[in-house]
Enzyme design. Structure first.
Site, short mmCIF file in Angstrom:
data_model
loop_
_atom_site.label_atom_id
_atom_site.label_comp_id
_atom_site.label_asym_id
_atom_site.label_seq_id
_atom_site.Cartn_x
_atom_site.Cartn_y
_atom_site.Cartn_z
N GLU A 95 -3.30 -2.89 -0.39
CA GLU A 95 -4.61 -3.14 0.31
C GLU A 95 -5.46 -3.47 -0.80
OE1 GLU A 95 -6.27 -0.25 3.12
OE2 GLU A 95 -8.21 -1.34 2.82
N GLU B 174 2.44 1.91 1.33
CA GLU B 174 1.25 1.68 1.19
C GLU B 174 0.29 1.86 0.19
OE1 GLU B 174 -1.85 3.05 3.30
OE2 GLU B 174 -3.02 1.23 3.53
N HIS C 122 1.88 5.29 5.35
CA HIS C 122 0.46 5.30 4.90
C HIS C 122 0.11 6.26 3.68
CE1 HIS C 122 -4.00 6.53 6.04
NE2 HIS C 122 -3.95 5.18 5.73
N ASP D 105 -3.12 1.64 -1.63
CA ASP D 105 -4.56 1.00 -1.55
C ASP D 105 -5.02 0.96 -3.03
OD1 ASP D 105 -5.01 1.56 1.15
OD2 ASP D 105 -5.38 3.70 0.91
N HIS E 220 -6.91 5.52 -2.95
CA HIS E 220 -7.72 5.22 -1.67
C HIS E 220 -9.56 4.87 -2.00
CE1 HIS E 220 -10.22 5.91 2.09
NE2 HIS E 220 -9.32 5.08 2.54
O1 G3P Z 1 -4.92 0.16 5.58
C1 G3P Z 1 -4.63 0.52 6.91
C2 G3P Z 1 -4.98 2.06 6.73
O2 G3P Z 1 -4.59 2.51 5.49
C3 G3P Z 1 -6.62 1.72 6.91
O3 G3P Z 1 -7.35 3.10 6.41
O4 G3P Z 1 -8.76 3.98 5.07
O5 G3P Z 1 -6.39 4.78 4.88
O6 G3P Z 1 -7.18 2.50 3.96
P1 G3P Z 1 -7.43 3.83 4.92
CA CA Z 2 -4.96 1.54 3.36
#
Ligand code: G3P
Ligand code: CA
Length: 343
Positions: A167, A67, A40, A69, A82
């Protein structure tokens, strides 16, 4: 009549059964496969989030997916970040200063953003013991293409596929197009590729699914949020999985029955965010959700998630173990019958 020979056979069968792990249970994931560990925002519990250093450390810790963003710069480049603004995670305030009364990513060009250094947040630090990033720009804001290239070079280096879990952080047709184009340019397009495209916007997921179809692409998609189980069948028309918050309460809290309902609709369940830094508490938390059949976890501490996943898998018998035991018992039965026949 039970003879010493029969007692021996029974003993051998029991021995074969005993070689299986004591707590052996079948996995409850949708596909019966090991749950995935998604890094994450990279190794965000240890290093600055969304940096090449953080992604690389997470890969070294065994992450299955990294991951990013994604945000769009003023000149239309996808960068891993993010927030829609730069000031929480970078030194933009001192290096570039404000634009339009704020620090929106969309108000700065990629060349400008590349001047910034990403700061640690939460429990993160600027370095991790024993780890030297391979990139000279390890704490700069990376582009999506750079994140993909890291995943590919690390896949080649480690001999295991490092997946991508981008994302779409804003609902924007240009972002949808750029995500698909960047993935396609790097060789991704099939449902079997190690990619999940995610968004909190169902419209974005619908748009991306339609665009994939027109481009001949079929990458997997995950809709984020704690949708009501009554909507799972509808959601499953557009995505392969849901990504609920494990912190939600009430009717849409993630429980075993919630996961079972998602599975019944054919949806994977990838929960976020596993942020427990204490190893013992984290292990108990992963065990709970893995035991319920969660298919993947977004974790800030990849090493703790991988450790829990490995322990889970060590307790699950390989299908080949069952086959071996059953064929062994079958063989013993055949020998017994032969002995009776010839006696
Ligand atoms: O994408 C899953 C999780 O990462 C969502 O939370 O706010 O960290 O992008 P966030
Ligand atoms: Ca995310």
């Amino acid at each position: 009549m039970r003879t010493p020979f029969h007692a021996g056979l029974l003993g051998l069968a029991l021995l074969a059964a005993a070689t299986l792990p004591a707590q052996a249970t079948a996995l409850k994931t949708l596909n019966g496969q090991a749950p995935l560990v998604v890094a994450h925002r990279g190794a965000s519990g240890y290093l600055p989030e969304h940096t090449l250093a953080g992604y690389e450390l997470a890969i070294k810790m065994g992450a299955d997916y990294i991951e990013p963003d994604l945000q769009l710069t003023k000149d239309g480049h996808l960068v891993a970040m993010h927030d829609t603004t730069l000031n929480r995670t970078t030194d933009v305030a001192t290096v570039l200063g404000r634009r339009n009364n704020g620090y929106r990513v969309a108000d700065y060009t990629l060349a400008e953003i590349k001047q910034l250094t990403v700061k640690p947040t939460g429990t993160g630090k600027t370095s991790y013991p024993g780890f030297t990033p391979s990139s000279a720009d390890a704490l700069r804001v990376p582009t999506f293409a750079e994140v993909i290239q890291l995943a590919q070079s690390q896949s080649a280096l480690t001999g295991r596929t490092v997946g991508l879990y981008p994302e779409a952080k804003i609902a924007d047709p240009l972002m949808e197009d750029k995500i698909l184009a960047t993935l396609a340019q790097h060789g991704y397009g099939k449902s079997s590729d190690a990619v999940f495209i995610q968004s909190f916007s169902l419209d974005t997921m619908k748009n991306i699914r339609a665009k994939q179809q027109s481009l001949g692409m079929s990458l997997q998609q995950v809709f984020l949020g704690n949708s009501a189980s009554s909507s799972f069948a509808d959601i499953a028309q557009y995505v392969n999985g849901i990504g609920p918050s494990i912190n939600a309460s009430g009717a849409n809290a993630v429980t075993e029955s919630y996961i079972q309902a998602a599975h019944a609709a054919g949806l994977l369940v990838h929960g976020y965010t596993f942020a427990q830094a204490n190893a013992g508490l984290a292990a108990a938390q992963y065990d709970k959700y893995f035991g319920w059949g969660m298919d993947g976890v977004f974790s800030n501490y990849t090493d703790l998630a991988v450790s829990a996943r490995n322990e889970l898998m060590a307790a699950v018998p390989e299908p080949s173990s069952y086959a071996l035991m059953l064929s062994g018992i079958g063989l013993l039965g055949w020998v017994a019958r032969r002995r009776r026949h010839t006696a």
